[in-house]
Design a protein around this motif. Structure first.
Motif, PDB file in Angstrom:
ATOM      1  N   ALA A 117       3.221  -7.447   2.080  1.00  0.00           N
ATOM      2  CA  ALA A 117       2.970  -5.969   3.059  1.00  0.00           C
ATOM      3  C   ALA A 117       2.743  -6.288   4.507  1.00  0.00           C
ATOM      4  O   ALA A 117       1.928  -7.344   4.841  1.00  0.00           O
ATOM      5  CB  ALA A 117       2.000  -5.206   2.482  1.00  0.00           C
ATOM      6  N   ILE A 132      -1.031   0.531   4.646  1.00  0.00           N
ATOM      7  CA  ILE A 132      -0.347   1.527   4.071  1.00  0.00           C
ATOM      8  C   ILE A 132       1.089   0.998   3.165  1.00  0.00           C
ATOM      9  O   ILE A 132       1.152   1.475   2.005  1.00  0.00           O
ATOM     10  CB  ILE A 132       0.355   2.598   5.168  1.00  0.00           C
ATOM     11  N   GLU A 133       1.555  -0.034   3.546  1.00  0.00           N
ATOM     12  CA  GLU A 133       2.703  -0.477   2.634  1.00  0.00           C
ATOM     13  C   GLU A 133       1.747  -1.172   1.326  1.00  0.00           C
ATOM     14  O   GLU A 133       2.367  -1.034   0.644  1.00  0.00           O
ATOM     15  CB  GLU A 133       3.346  -1.934   3.563  1.00  0.00           C
ATOM     16  N   MET A 156      -0.682  -0.305   0.050  1.00  0.00           N
ATOM     17  CA  MET A 156      -1.202   0.786  -0.994  1.00  0.00           C
ATOM     18  C   MET A 156      -0.084   1.266  -1.937  1.00  0.00           C
ATOM     19  O   MET A 156      -0.285   1.514  -2.882  1.00  0.00           O
ATOM     20  CB  MET A 156      -1.871   1.979  -0.412  1.00  0.00           C
ATOM     21  N   LYS A 157       1.071   1.456  -1.065  1.00  0.00           N
ATOM     22  CA  LYS A 157       2.016   1.749  -1.807  1.00  0.00           C
ATOM     23  C   LYS A 157       2.458   0.878  -3.010  1.00  0.00           C
ATOM     24  O   LYS A 157       2.885   1.238  -4.054  1.00  0.00           O
ATOM     25  CB  LYS A 157       3.449   2.120  -1.091  1.00  0.00           C
ATOM     26  N   ILE A 158       2.526  -0.338  -2.787  1.00  0.00           N
ATOM     27  CA  ILE A 158       2.872  -1.475  -3.669  1.00  0.00           C
ATOM     28  C   ILE A 158       1.596  -1.363  -4.844  1.00  0.00           C
ATOM     29  O   ILE A 158       2.071  -1.588  -5.870  1.00  0.00           O
ATOM     30  CB  ILE A 158       2.894  -2.752  -3.243  1.00  0.00           C
ATOM     31  N   GLN A 177       0.004   0.851  -5.721  1.00  0.00           N
ATOM     32  CA  GLN A 177       0.137   2.285  -6.784  1.00  0.00           C
ATOM     33  C   GLN A 177       1.372   2.240  -7.692  1.00  0.00           C
ATOM     34  O   GLN A 177       1.354   2.936  -8.590  1.00  0.00           O
ATOM     35  CB  GLN A 177      -0.030   3.529  -5.718  1.00  0.00           C
ATOM     36  N   THR A 178       2.160   1.304  -7.303  1.00  0.00           N
ATOM     37  CA  THR A 178       3.540   1.414  -8.075  1.00  0.00           C
ATOM     38  C   THR A 178       3.614   0.153  -9.043  1.00  0.00           C
ATOM     39  O   THR A 178       4.269   0.311 -10.151  1.00  0.00           O
ATOM     40  CB  THR A 178       4.893   1.344  -7.344  1.00  0.00           C
ATOM     41  N   THR A 208      -8.331  -0.680   3.772  1.00  0.00           N
ATOM     42  CA  THR A 208      -7.507  -1.041   2.580  1.00  0.00           C
ATOM     43  C   THR A 208      -8.391  -1.669   1.631  1.00  0.00           C
ATOM     44  O   THR A 208      -8.031  -1.209   0.349  1.00  0.00           O
ATOM     45  CB  THR A 208      -6.279  -2.295   3.194  1.00  0.00           C
TER      46      THR A 208
END
Length: 228
Positions: free
Chosen positions: A136, A140-141, A143-145, A147-148, A169
């Motif tokens: 990342a 922000i990038e 956190m998306k990773i 969370q998924t 973060t």
């Protein structure tokens, strides 16, 4: 009625099986002699059924005999009249499944770094040392990773990245149930006492200065924190 496949080595087999071209059920495990399926509908013991399933990459249509029933759970289905080709496919497939099960799972690393060259260099070393690395450019990038994807085993966070600074973060990672206890390496070019204390207060496990942390040294710290 043949060998009870419950007594044979059963390997987890999470695939769908179509019974008599009408009922789609989930298989639980598989062995050389049969497959166990989860279903609320049961057929009488000894009944012969047609099933469609996959043996590895090979879709096959087979005949099975209902060998075992457990109400509310499912049925044990015994393969009958397997062709030599299907026997060979099944044997090879079971070997593949066993190999996958016995192979050690790679530890997963979240790497947050805005400098592409530095990110590539550190990722290459970590991958070479047997880790799976998720990249990342910023928080922000990341956190998306996080969370998924499935839970990470460790995170490496560049403190001085925007638009979400590393302190935030790390703090958010510590609020995620699946990641709150993982080791977090914070690092930055500015390795002042203030920056280091801020990183540790946010929840970092250790702080490393970028100027003296080569990919080799980073990997050594990762291994130490993961007990490798």
């Amino acid at each position: 009625m043949g060998i009870d496949n419950r007594q044979q080595k059963r390997i987890p087999y999470n695939q769908q099986v179509l019974i008599n071209n009408s009922l789609l059920v989930n298989a639980v495990d598989i062995s050389e002699s049969g497959v166990y399926v989860h279903t609320g509908r049961l057929w009488p013991l000894g009944n012969i059924l047609d099933i469609s399933m996959s043996i590895g990459s090979h879709p096959v249509n087979l005949k099975v005999r209902v060998q075992h029933c457990q109400e509310g759970i499912g049925m044990g289905l015994e393969f009958i009249d397997l062709s030599p080709e299907h026997k060979a496919q099944l044997k090879n497939f079971l070997k593949e499944l066993e190999t996958k099960m016995s192979a050690p799972k790679k530890k997963k690393i979240m790497l947050v770094e805005d400098n592409e060259l530095a990110r590539r260099m550190h990722k290459s070393k970590l991958v070479l040392d047997g880790f799976t690395v998720f990249e990342a450019k910023n928080g922000i990038e990341a956190m998306k990773i996080l969370q998924t994807e499935q839970p990470m085993d460790l995170a490496i966070i560049d403190i001085c990245v925007e638009p979400m600074y590393g302190f935030e973060t790390i703090s958010l990672i510590r609020q995620m149930p699946q990641h709150k206890d993982i080791p977090v390496i914070a690092w930055a070019v500015k390795s002042t006492t203030y920056v280091m204390e801020q990183a540790l207060n946010a929840g970092a496990t250790i702080f490393l200065p970028k100027t003296t942390t080569s990919p080799i040294k980073m990997s050594e710290n990762v291994k130490k924190l993961l007990g490798k």
